[in-house]
Motif scaffolding. Structure first.
Motif, short mmCIF file in Angstrom:
data_model
loop_
_atom_site.label_atom_id
_atom_site.label_comp_id
_atom_site.label_asym_id
_atom_site.label_seq_id
_atom_site.Cartn_x
_atom_site.Cartn_y
_atom_site.Cartn_z
N PRO A 28 0.69 -1.39 0.05
CA PRO A 28 0.08 0.15 0.42
C PRO A 28 0.85 1.44 0.24
N GLY A 29 1.95 1.19 0.99
CA GLY A 29 3.11 2.55 1.02
C GLY A 29 3.51 3.29 -0.85
N ARG A 30 3.32 1.65 -1.43
CA ARG A 30 4.06 1.97 -2.84
C ARG A 30 2.96 2.11 -3.80
N LEU A 90 -9.68 19.18 -1.66
CA LEU A 90 -9.38 17.99 -0.60
C LEU A 90 -9.45 16.23 -1.29
N ALA A 91 -9.92 15.78 -1.79
CA ALA A 91 -9.84 14.35 -2.81
C ALA A 91 -8.97 14.10 -3.48
N ALA A 95 -5.47 11.71 -1.49
CA ALA A 95 -5.16 11.03 -2.95
C ALA A 95 -4.10 9.67 -3.33
N PRO A 96 -3.63 9.88 -2.34
CA PRO A 96 -2.39 8.96 -1.70
C PRO A 96 -3.19 7.96 -0.89
N LEU A 97 -3.45 8.84 0.33
CA LEU A 97 -4.63 8.18 1.44
C LEU A 97 -5.63 7.28 0.47
N TRP A 98 -6.16 7.54 -0.21
CA TRP A 98 -7.33 6.64 -1.02
C TRP A 98 -6.21 5.85 -1.81
N ARG A 104 -4.52 -1.96 0.58
CA ARG A 104 -4.01 -2.42 1.54
C ARG A 104 -5.54 -3.96 1.36
N SER A 105 -6.89 -3.62 0.52
CA SER A 105 -7.72 -4.76 0.13
C SER A 105 -7.24 -4.88 -1.29
#
Length: 193
Positions: A28-30, A90-91, A95-98, A104-105
Motif C-alpha cells: 500500500p505504501g508504494r 481536498l479529494a 489521493a495518496p490516502l485513497w 490494503r485490500s
C-alpha cells in the motif's frame, strides 16, 4: 492483508480447470507514492477554491450589510458555489490516502489462464486479463527486488481526440522478476492473429 488471506481470496475466484501460479497483495505504501504527484496538484486547486470562497463571503457579506434589498441578500449563497471545487481539491490532496486504502485490500494473482486484480474487501471487483488481452509486459525493479509489473492490454480508451491503450499495473510486488516472468509465460500463450 497477510499472504494467506490473499491466496484464499484469489482461490475463491478460480474457475474450473484454472490453477493458481502466483498470488500476492499490493504494497500500500508504494501505491500511495504513485498518487503523490496528483496530490501536489490538489494543493493549489484547493487553496484557490478556499481563497475564492472567503473572498466571495467577504464581498457578499459587505454588500448585504450596506444594502437591505432582497437582490443583494440573494448573493449570500454565492460563496457556496466554491464548495464543490474545495471538495474536489481536498479529494485530490487525499489521493495518496485513497490509494493506500485501496492497496490494503488489493490482491494480484496469476493463474494458468489469466491475470487477476481483485480489489475491495466487502464488495469485490475482479478484473481479468487473458493471454489474448496482453500485448506486452514490462517490469520496474528496485534495488531490494521489489517493483511494479506493467501490462499493456488490447483495451483502449478515448480522451480528447486521441486513443490510448489501457495499462494495468501490479504495484509493489515483492519478487517482481518472478511475477513478470509468469505473466510473460502467460503472454506467450496468446493465440496467433
Amino acid at each position: 492483508m497477510n499472504p494467506g488471506d490473499a491466496q484464499l481470496r484469489a482461490q475463491s475466484e478460480l474457475q474450473s480447470g484454472e490453477s493458481l501460479c502466483w498470488t500476492g497483495n499490493a504494497y500500500p505504501g508504494r501505491a500511495a507514492l504513485t498518487a503523490l504527484p496528483a496530490s501536489i496538484f490538489g494543493i493549489p486547486f484547493a487553496g484557490f477554491a478556499l481563497f475564492w470562497i472567503t473572498q466571495a463571503y467577504h464581498a457578499t457579506s459587505a454588500m448585504s450589510k450596506t444594502s437591505q434589498n432582497s437582490f443583494a441578500r440573494g448573493f449570500a449563497v454565492f460563496p457556496l458555489f466554491g464548495l464543490p471545487f474545495l471538495c474536489i481539491g481536498l479529494a485530490i490532496i487525499l489521493a495518496p490516502l485513497w490509494a493506500y486504502l485501496k492497496g490494503r485490500s488489493t490482491v494480484y494473482a496469476v493463474t494458468n489462464q489469466r491475470v487477476m486484480v481483485i480489489t475491495g474487501s466487502g464488495n469485490r471487483s475482479v478484473k481479468s486479463y487473458t493471454p489474448a488481452d496482453i500485448v506486452s509486459v514490462e517490469h520496474r525493479e528496485r534495488p531490494d527486488g521489489s517493483g511494479d509489473v506493467v501490462i499493456l492490454t488490447t483495451g483502449t480508451t478515448r480522451t480528447n481526440n486521441s486513443v490510448s491503450q489501457i495499462k494495468v499495473a501490479l504495484v509493489g510486488i515483492p519478487n517482481v522478476k518472478q511475477v513478470a516472468q509468469q505473466v510473460m509465460t502467460l503472454h506467450t500463450q496468446r493465440p496467433a492473429a
